[in-house]
Write an enzyme that holds these catalytic residues in place. Structure first.
Site, mmCIF file in Angstrom:
data_model
loop_
_atom_site.group_PDB
_atom_site.id
_atom_site.type_symbol
_atom_site.label_atom_id
_atom_site.label_comp_id
_atom_site.label_asym_id
_atom_site.label_seq_id
_atom_site.Cartn_x
_atom_site.Cartn_y
_atom_site.Cartn_z
ATOM 1 C CE1 TYR A 164 -2.801 -2.879 0.508
ATOM 2 C CE2 TYR A 164 -4.000 -1.843 2.233
ATOM 3 C CZ TYR A 164 -4.086 -3.255 1.247
ATOM 4 O OH TYR A 164 -4.926 -3.959 1.219
ATOM 5 C CE LYS A 190 2.804 -18.059 0.107
ATOM 6 N NZ LYS A 190 2.341 -19.403 0.154
ATOM 7 C CG ASP A 219 -0.387 -20.081 2.250
ATOM 8 O OD1 ASP A 219 0.606 -19.795 3.143
ATOM 9 O OD2 ASP A 219 0.054 -20.813 1.060
ATOM 10 C CG ASP A 243 -12.814 -7.348 5.369
ATOM 11 O OD1 ASP A 243 -12.261 -6.517 6.348
ATOM 12 O OD2 ASP A 243 -13.439 -6.905 4.443
#
Ligand code: NAI
Ligand code: MG
Length: 342
Positions: A131, A176, A207, A235
Site C-alpha cells: 500500500y 509469505k 495462507d 475481514d
C-alpha cells in the site's frame, strides 16, 4: 485530562449513519470533548473534484485523534485512497484490530464451539507494504512494489511485542517468506525484536494462517503482519466474529491516533438505516482507552454486550432492528449505569 479535540470524519455511505451513533455514545459516557467535523471522501470528490485537501489534513493533525467512518473508493485511476494517505501522512503505523468471539448466538454460518472461543489481535503494518503507493503502469504490464523498511518493521514489531506482553505473551509472525523475499526481511526483524523482548513467538505462512484461524482461532493471541495480509485476514476474522458490523480498530502513531470500524462504506445497505453501529461504537471505546478513560471504555463494552445479549440486533446478525434502535439501546443502558464519577 483536558478537553480533547476529536476530528469526526463520517465519510461516505454507512459512515454517515454509524459515526453519529459513536459520537452520541461518547457524549453519553460523559467524555469532555470538542467535536471537529471534517468532510472528506468520495462525496466531496464528486462535488469539488478533490476528496481531501491540505486544510483537511491540517485540521486532523491539529486534533488529538480522529473518529473515522469509511470512504468509498471509486474505480477511477485518478482517485487515491484517502485513508491510506491519512495513515501515511500522520504516520499511523500500527493498525490494531481486536477479534473476540461473542457469548451470544447470532445468525452466522460460522459458529465456534465451546472449545473454540477466541480473543486475538491483528497488528497490521499500516504505512508500507503493497500500500506504499509505488506503482507503475505500462501498456503491457503493471507493477506494484512491496516496500518493507527496517524502521517501519522495527516499530510495528515493537508495538506487537508490547501488546503481546500485556496479553498472553504469544506472538505469531505472519508472512509469505517462502516466496516473497521482502517477507523474510520483515520476519527476521520481527523475530529479533521478539527475542529482545522475551516474547514467545512462532512464524506462520499467511495462507496457513488463514486456514488455522478458521480451524482453531482460540490458539492465537497477537498476530503481526504486513499491510495487505492484515487487511485480508481482518475481514476474514470479522466473519469468525459474525459480522464486519461488530469489529472496531485503532490506527496508532507516535502523536496521533485514528479509530474506525474495520468495514467500508457498504453502498449495498447505505441510506437504509440498517447498518450495524457496533463496530463504530466499539471504535469509540478504543478511543476512550487511548485517552485512558478506562471506566468509560468498560461501560461502553458492557452496554454493547448487554444490548446484544438482549437480542437487539441488526439484520447482519439475523435481527430486525435499525441502526438507531441498537445505538439507542446502548445509550439507554449507559444512562442507567452512568454516574459522573465514571
Ligand atoms: P464493506 O466493508 O463496505 O462491505 C462488505 C459487506 O459487509 C457488505 O455486504 C456490507 O453490507 C456488509 N457490512 C459492512 N459493514 C456493515 C455494517 N456496519 N452493518 C451491516 N453490514 C455491514 O466492503 P466493500 O463492499 O468491499 O466496500 C465498499 C466501499 O468501501 C468500497 O468503495 C471500498 O473501497 C470502501 N472501503 C473503505 C474502507 C474504509 O474507508 N476504511 C474499508 C473497506 C472498504
Ligand atoms: Mg479492509
Amino acid at each position: 485530562m483536558n478537553k480533547i479535540k476529536i476530528a469526526v470524519v463520517e465519510g461516505d455511505g454507512i459512515g454517515k449513519e454509524v459515526i453519529p451513533a459513536a459520537v452520541d455514545v461518547l457524549h453519553a459516557v460523559g467524555l469532555d470533548f470538542e467535536s471537529v467535523p471534517v468532510e472528506v471522501g468520495y462525496g466531496k470528490w464528486k462535488r469539488t473534484g478533490q476528496a481531501m485537501d491540505e486544510h483537511d489534513l491540517d485540521i486532523m493533525r491539529s486534533c488529538d485523534c480522529i473518529l473515522f467512518g469509511a470512504i468509498t473508493t471509486p474505480n477511477d485511476p485518478d482517485y487515491k485512497s484517502i485513508l491510506v494517505r491519512i495513515r501515511q501522512e500522520l504516520e499511523l503505523y500500527a493498525n490494531i484490530r481486536p477479534f473476540r468471539s461473542l457469548n451470544i448466538t447470532i445468525d452466522s454460518p460460522y459458529k465456534p464451539g465451546p472449545g473454540h472461543q477466541f480473543d486475538f489481535l491483528i497488528v497490521r503494518e499500516n504505512t508500507e507494504g503493497l500500500y506504499a503507493g509505488i506503482e507503475e503502469f505500462y501498456e503491457d504490464r503493471a507493477c506494484t512494489t512491496k516496500l518493507v523498511t527496517k524502521k517501519g518493521t522495527i516499530r510495528i514489531a515493537k508495538m506487537a511485542c508490547k501488546l503481546a506482553k500485556e496479553r498472553k505473551n504469544r506472538l505469531t509472525i505472519v508472512h509469505k517468506a517462502n516466496v516473497i523475499k521482502s517477507c523474510r526481511f520483515f520476519s527476521d526483524i520481527c523475530v529479533d525484536i521478539a527475542k529482545q523482548n522475551n516474547v514467545q513467538y512462532n512464524e506462520m505462512l499467511v495462507d496457513t494462517m488463514a486456514y488455522n484461524l478458521i480451524r482453531n482461532p482460540e490458539k492465537y493471541d497477537v498476530l503481526v503482519m504486513s499491510n495487505l495480509f492484515g487487511d485480508i485476514l481482518s475481514d476474514m476474522s470479522a466473519a469468525l466474529v459474525g459480522s464486519l458490523g461488530l469489529c472496531p480498530s485503532s490506527n496508532i502513531g507516535e502523536d496521533h491516533a485514528l479509530f474506525e470500524p474495520v468495514h467500508g462504506s457498504a453502498p449495498d445497505i447505505a441510506g437504509k438505516g440498517i447498518a450495524n453501529p457496533i463496530a463504530a461504537i466499539l471504535s469509540a471505546k478504543l478511543l476512550l482507552t487511548w485517552v485512558q478513560e478506562f471506566n468509560k471504555a468498560d461501560l461502553v463494552q458492557e452496554a454493547v454486550d448487554h444490548v446484544l445479549e438482549s437480542g437487539i440486533k441488526t439484520i447482519d446478525l439475523g435481527g430486525s432492528k435499525s441502526t438507531t434502535d441498537v445505538s439507542g439501546a446502548v445509550i439507554d443502558y449507559i444512562k442507567t449505569q452512568f454516574s459522573p464519577a465514571i
